[in-house]
Scaffold this motif. Structure first.
Motif, PDB file in Angstrom:
ATOM      1  N   THR A  98       0.838  -1.216   0.000  1.00 34.72           N
ATOM      2  CA  THR A  98       0.000   0.000   0.000  1.00 34.72           C
ATOM      3  C   THR A  98       0.864   1.254   0.000  1.00 34.72           C
ATOM      4  O   THR A  98       0.430   2.313  -0.417  1.00 34.72           O
ATOM      5  CB  THR A  98      -0.950   0.092   1.221  1.00 34.72           C
ATOM      6  N   MET A  99       2.084   1.138   0.481  1.00 30.07           N
ATOM      7  CA  MET A  99       2.966   2.291   0.531  1.00 30.07           C
ATOM      8  C   MET A  99       4.039   2.240  -0.570  1.00 30.07           C
ATOM      9  O   MET A  99       5.004   3.002  -0.550  1.00 30.07           O
ATOM     10  CB  MET A  99       3.610   2.403   1.920  1.00 30.07           C
ATOM     11  N   GLY A 100       3.859   1.325  -1.503  1.00 27.76           N
ATOM     12  CA  GLY A 100       4.732   1.308  -2.672  1.00 27.76           C
ATOM     13  C   GLY A 100       6.043   0.551  -2.504  1.00 27.76           C
ATOM     14  O   GLY A 100       6.955   0.707  -3.309  1.00 27.76           O
ATOM     15  N   ALA A 143       9.919   7.162  13.875  1.00 30.20           N
ATOM     16  CA  ALA A 143       9.549   6.649  12.547  1.00 30.20           C
ATOM     17  C   ALA A 143       9.681   7.727  11.472  1.00 30.20           C
ATOM     18  O   ALA A 143      10.037   7.438  10.333  1.00 30.20           O
ATOM     19  CB  ALA A 143       8.119   6.095  12.587  1.00 30.20           C
ATOM     20  N   ARG A 144       9.418   8.967  11.843  1.00 26.75           N
ATOM     21  CA  ARG A 144       9.506  10.043  10.851  1.00 26.75           C
ATOM     22  C   ARG A 144      10.931  10.232  10.381  1.00 26.75           C
ATOM     23  O   ARG A 144      11.213  10.312   9.198  1.00 26.75           O
ATOM     24  CB  ARG A 144       8.944  11.337  11.453  1.00 26.75           C
ATOM     25  N   GLN A 200       3.481  -1.122   8.856  1.00 31.15           N
ATOM     26  CA  GLN A 200       2.641  -0.136   8.166  1.00 31.15           C
ATOM     27  C   GLN A 200       3.097   1.295   8.482  1.00 31.15           C
ATOM     28  O   GLN A 200       3.228   2.131   7.585  1.00 31.15           O
ATOM     29  CB  GLN A 200       1.180  -0.323   8.592  1.00 31.15           C
ATOM     30  N   LEU A 201       3.321   1.573   9.752  1.00 26.90           N
ATOM     31  CA  LEU A 201       3.705   2.933  10.155  1.00 26.90           C
ATOM     32  C   LEU A 201       5.048   3.335   9.543  1.00 26.90           C
ATOM     33  O   LEU A 201       5.201   4.444   9.031  1.00 26.90           O
ATOM     34  CB  LEU A 201       3.808   3.035  11.687  1.00 26.90           C
ATOM     35  N   TYR A 230       4.670   3.832   5.841  1.00 24.14           N
ATOM     36  CA  TYR A 230       3.944   5.095   5.631  1.00 24.14           C
ATOM     37  C   TYR A 230       4.893   6.282   5.737  1.00 24.14           C
ATOM     38  O   TYR A 230       4.886   7.182   4.894  1.00 24.14           O
ATOM     39  CB  TYR A 230       2.823   5.203   6.671  1.00 24.14           C
ATOM     40  N   GLU A 231       5.742   6.284   6.752  1.00 22.01           N
ATOM     41  CA  GLU A 231       6.682   7.403   6.922  1.00 22.01           C
ATOM     42  C   GLU A 231       7.703   7.439   5.784  1.00 22.01           C
ATOM     43  O   GLU A 231       8.134   8.508   5.376  1.00 22.01           O
ATOM     44  CB  GLU A 231       7.374   7.337   8.284  1.00 22.01           C
ATOM     45  N   ARG A 264       6.993   6.507   2.735  1.00 24.01           N
ATOM     46  CA  ARG A 264       6.266   7.078   1.599  1.00 24.01           C
ATOM     47  C   ARG A 264       6.095   8.582   1.752  1.00 24.01           C
ATOM     48  O   ARG A 264       6.239   9.340   0.788  1.00 24.01           O
ATOM     49  CB  ARG A 264       4.904   6.395   1.441  1.00 24.01           C
ATOM     50  N   MET A 265       5.774   9.017   2.966  1.00 24.32           N
ATOM     51  CA  MET A 265       5.598  10.453   3.203  1.00 24.32           C
ATOM     52  C   MET A 265       6.904  11.199   2.904  1.00 24.32           C
ATOM     53  O   MET A 265       6.892  12.280   2.317  1.00 24.32           O
ATOM     54  CB  MET A 265       5.165  10.699   4.652  1.00 24.32           C
ATOM     55  N   LEU A 285       7.381  11.283  -0.867  1.00 24.10           N
ATOM     56  CA  LEU A 285       6.513  12.280  -1.498  1.00 24.10           C
ATOM     57  C   LEU A 285       7.032  13.685  -1.223  1.00 24.10           C
ATOM     58  O   LEU A 285       7.006  14.558  -2.090  1.00 24.10           O
ATOM     59  CB  LEU A 285       5.075  12.137  -0.980  1.00 24.10           C
ATOM     60  N   TYR A 342       6.508  18.312  -0.832  1.00 23.28           N
ATOM     61  CA  TYR A 342       5.144  18.177  -0.321  1.00 23.28           C
ATOM     62  C   TYR A 342       4.937  18.978   0.966  1.00 23.28           C
ATOM     63  O   TYR A 342       3.891  19.549   1.220  1.00 23.28           O
ATOM     64  CB  TYR A 342       4.931  16.693  -0.061  1.00 23.28           C
ATOM     65  N   PHE A 343       5.969  19.007   1.769  1.00 28.00           N
ATOM     66  CA  PHE A 343       5.807  19.670   3.065  1.00 28.00           C
ATOM     67  C   PHE A 343       6.267  21.103   3.101  1.00 28.00           C
ATOM     68  O   PHE A 343       6.371  21.697   4.163  1.00 28.00           O
ATOM     69  CB  PHE A 343       6.551  18.902   4.152  1.00 28.00           C
TER      70      PHE A 343
END
Lengths: 254, 254
Positions: free
Chosen positions: B27-29, B93-94, B150-151, B154-155, B157-158, B161, B167-168
């Motif tokens: 889901t996050m590529g 995680a970030r 997942q987390l 997700y980070e 992918r964020m 992006l 993006y940010f």
């Protein structure tokens, strides 16, 4: 902050997802779970997957209709994969976490997750102030419901930790004014306003289909209308009604 | 970037977790999955939970030892609940997402997840450059393995992006999306609307001072009202005026 943040699952098909969502919430420090007409009850499967978060399940509030779950909430954020029509109110999970922490200081916030296969209906989405879209892989966006709950609760916790430590000082400078100074109406009050508007303008022959009222909903949800502003708009409706009633009465008298 | 980012699961007990992790990755590529001596093979349970991510499972590399899984990696980040001894290399995680995206441009990055109950051993942790700790609720930190995957994905992918699209970029984050699809009215058009509103509602006796119209201006400016929405509001004013005119005419006729 916990008490003011509510996770709402709408018509969930698999009780296992409800259990996993409860566990996901608790790992991030949240415990207010609302279930709107779940397709399966909180059963053994749900309890097994909740692991040590069975207290969240046992204290969950079960209601029949979506409107009941959001009635006393001042900010409603709904998850949506659909981008059309929602462009102006679309936020990502990070922004969602920040907004939730910002609003929950003074009022209740609802994070709404739709059905496993079809998500939230358009009618439900229109009742949300913001629409959360998690930027998944466009070739495979099949994010499990409990995983989505996990990500959102994680971002809420991250925003809370940041807020606590004044981590995002600079960004806070640009945030809207304190919601203490400008309280927001509850969902139910907004609902009354929309119904009142629809009723009057149907009577006047202006509203003939759902399109108009949907556009108005979208506008006022996006504006995050304040209580005093809603009072003005409601006053305007009443002013028109009064005038019409006076004219009618005069006609009858004559 | 995909090819250089590897998720490693060490001695996973439940094949279901392997399947859910594969789904979370996709889901996050991400699609590079390594399994170190899994306790259960990739079975039906794993395939069922992978949903449409069975390709990730089928292409997974299974090795006997942790060292084999990380051998060709230039950055190794291991998850850990334990804080002792690791303070200097601890990241959230970030940060993990950011570091991963930064390093994967030029070399392979491994994200390592330990056993469900006991995590990674000290020996394994010592082979990691950084130690990832997800800031869970201290009273209940029971984050499911696949949820942690997942987390982290997700980070990643964020961060990807953000890197890709800036993006940010703080400025972009608050800007409304494309105004081509939803054109905005010109100032003059808005001005006409406010004057029209003021005129009508003064006539109806509702607007008696500047306060009301100022609040309405503030509301609609904040909402960044669109042209189609303004048309509706103007239509509503006209509908009221028409009705009043009709009533007046009827009075005169009588």
């Amino acid at each position: 902050m916990q008490r003011n943040i509510r996770i709402i699952l709408v018509e969930t098909s698999h009780s296992g997802n409800i259990g996993s969502a409860a566990r996901a919430m608790k790992t991030m420090g949240l415990n207010q779970l609302y279930l709107v007409s779940p397709k399966q009850p909180i059963d053994d499967q749900a309890l097994a997957l909740a692991a040590g978060a069975d207290d969240v399940l046992k204290n969950a509030t079960i209601v029949d209709h979506f409107e009941q779950a959001i009635a006393d909430c001042e900010l409603v954020i709904g998850t949506s994969a659909r981008l059309r029509h929602l462009q102006n109110t679309l936020i990502d999970a990070r922004k969602c976490g920040e907004k939730t922490i910002q609003f929950c200081q003074t009022g209740k916030v609802a994070l709404v997750f739709g059905r496993e296969r079809v998500g939230l209906t358009n009618k439900e989405l229109l009742k949300c102030h913001y629409h959360l879209n998690i930027p998944t892989n466009p070739d495979y966006s099949s994010l499990n419901l409990a995983m989505a709950v996990q990500l959102v609760c994680y971002e809420i916790r991250m925003a809370w930790l940041a807020d606590k430590k004044n981590y995002f000082n600079k960004e806070n400078a640009n945030l809207p004014l304190s919601s203490i100074e400008n309280p927001y109406p509850k969902s139910l009050e907004l609902e009354h306003f929309f119904n009142h508007t629809e009723h009057l303008y149907k009577q006047l022959g202006f509203i003939k289909n759902q399109g108009v009222i949907q556009k108005l909903r979208r506008l006022y949800q996006r504006a995050k209308i304040e209580k005093t502003e809603l009072n003005i708009l409601q006053g305007m409706l009443t002013a028109v009604e009064k005038q019409l009633a006076t004219e009618q009465k005069q006609k009858i008298v004559k």
